[in-house]
Motif scaffolding. Structure first.
Motif, PDB file in Angstrom:
ATOM      1  N   VAL A 108     -13.715 -67.434 -47.771  1.00 37.55           N
ATOM      2  CA  VAL A 108     -12.454 -66.681 -47.723  1.00 37.55           C
ATOM      3  C   VAL A 108     -12.411 -65.726 -48.900  1.00 37.55           C
ATOM      4  O   VAL A 108     -12.676 -66.108 -50.039  1.00 37.55           O
ATOM      5  CB  VAL A 108     -11.234 -67.624 -47.776  1.00 37.55           C
ATOM      6  CG1 VAL A 108      -9.932 -66.815 -47.748  1.00 37.55           C
ATOM      7  CG2 VAL A 108     -11.268 -68.630 -46.629  1.00 37.55           C
ATOM      8  N   MET A 109     -12.086 -64.477 -48.611  1.00 38.02           N
ATOM      9  CA  MET A 109     -11.951 -63.456 -49.665  1.00 38.02           C
ATOM     10  C   MET A 109     -10.513 -62.937 -49.656  1.00 38.02           C
ATOM     11  O   MET A 109     -10.048 -62.392 -48.657  1.00 38.02           O
ATOM     12  CB  MET A 109     -12.924 -62.306 -49.402  1.00 38.02           C
ATOM     13  CG  MET A 109     -12.583 -61.013 -50.119  1.00 38.02           C
ATOM     14  SD  MET A 109     -13.164 -60.934 -51.798  1.00 38.02           S
ATOM     15  CE  MET A 109     -13.327 -59.156 -52.000  1.00 38.02           C
ATOM     16  N   ILE A 110      -9.811 -63.141 -50.764  1.00 38.63           N
ATOM     17  CA  ILE A 110      -8.450 -62.634 -50.907  1.00 38.63           C
ATOM     18  C   ILE A 110      -8.501 -61.408 -51.819  1.00 38.63           C
ATOM     19  O   ILE A 110      -8.918 -61.501 -52.977  1.00 38.63           O
ATOM     20  CB  ILE A 110      -7.511 -63.697 -51.491  1.00 38.63           C
ATOM     21  CG1 ILE A 110      -7.431 -64.907 -50.553  1.00 38.63           C
ATOM     22  CG2 ILE A 110      -6.114 -63.109 -51.729  1.00 38.63           C
ATOM     23  CD1 ILE A 110      -6.558 -66.040 -51.075  1.00 38.63           C
ATOM     24  N   SER A 111      -8.104 -60.258 -51.303  1.00 39.43           N
ATOM     25  CA  SER A 111      -8.163 -59.030 -52.090  1.00 39.43           C
ATOM     26  C   SER A 111      -7.080 -59.007 -53.152  1.00 39.43           C
ATOM     27  O   SER A 111      -5.928 -59.369 -52.905  1.00 39.43           O
ATOM     28  CB  SER A 111      -7.997 -57.805 -51.181  1.00 39.43           C
ATOM     29  OG  SER A 111      -7.891 -56.623 -51.975  1.00 39.43           O
ATOM     30  N   ILE A 112      -7.488 -58.528 -54.346  1.00 37.78           N
ATOM     31  CA  ILE A 112      -6.503 -58.311 -55.412  1.00 37.78           C
ATOM     32  C   ILE A 112      -6.297 -56.806 -55.607  1.00 37.78           C
ATOM     33  O   ILE A 112      -5.787 -56.370 -56.630  1.00 37.78           O
ATOM     34  CB  ILE A 112      -6.934 -59.014 -56.722  1.00 37.78           C
ATOM     35  CG1 ILE A 112      -8.429 -58.844 -57.037  1.00 37.78           C
ATOM     36  CG2 ILE A 112      -6.676 -60.513 -56.631  1.00 37.78           C
ATOM     37  CD1 ILE A 112      -8.800 -57.607 -57.704  1.00 37.78           C
TER      38      ILE A 112
END
Length: 206
Positions: A108-112
């Motif tokens: 899972v990649m959560i963008s900042i």
């Protein structure tokens, strides 16, 4: 004077024994103690929690809909020149190693960087990294809330409004649906080491 020393020594021994008892009791209560390689201030329960974000299909989703199995969660951004691609590629490799053992994990990649990382951008990024990768973005407020929950750090650098960089923490988090975040991994952890760690947590949980 000797009596004073005896009292102090006795108090120190009692404190030491109490500390040992507490540590033993805590480990006994922690079913993952044998798997855990890191120490988290406040315990793993202090990291992670509910979030509401937008996936690469443009759908609003919650943590319950995203973390449905073993998940390796990372906070980064697609314009990142070196660190994020290396970390997410390592995570994807670990997921493939786990699949060889019959463990289906999800990267899972959560963008900042929600200003540039639209759902379409996240879709391209996820597609190029792993077929099961979930790419998440959202409003500035939604991203901040998720970052606070996971106790991550990020700060947009001043400069070019289009080609700016973002300073950020680089931990990857192992989350299990029944337990939340149970471990975190630093950048020097290899894919093989990560897969071995995840396997321990998954087998213990089952």
């Amino acid at each position: 004077m000797a009596k004073t020393y005896a009292i102090v020594a006795g108090t120190a021994i009692v404190a030491l024994l109490a500390g040992l008892w507490f540590a033993t009791a805590r480990n006994a209560a922690d079913i993952f103690a044998a798997c855990r390689a890191s120490q988290i201030a406040g315990g793993t329960g202090s990291i992670g929690g509910p979030f509401t974000l937008v996936n690469q299909q443009g759908q609003t989703v919650t943590d319950k809909e995203v973390i449905t199995g073993p998940s390796i969660v990372y906070f980064g951004y697609t314009f990142c020149p070196d660190i994020c691609p290396a970390d997410t590629a390592r995570n994807a490799e670990a997921v493939d190693l786990l699949e060889q053992q019959g463990i289906m994990a999800t990267p899972v990649m959560i963008s900042i960087d929600p200003e540039r990382d639209t759902p379409e951008v996240m879709a391209d990024f996820a597609f190029n990294l792993h077929e099961r990768m979930i790419g998440l973005t959202g409003t500035v407020e939604q991203v901040k809330a998720a970052s606070r929950a996971y106790k991550t750090y990020y700060q947009k650098q001043e400069g070019d409004e289009e080609y700016y960089l973002v300073n950020h923490s680089t931990f990857s988090y192992l989350a299990l649906p029944e337990y939340g975040v149970v471990e975190y991994y630093t950048r020097d952890m290899t894919a093989t080491e990560m897969a071995e760690s995840v396997t321990c947590f998954v087998e213990t949980a089952s």
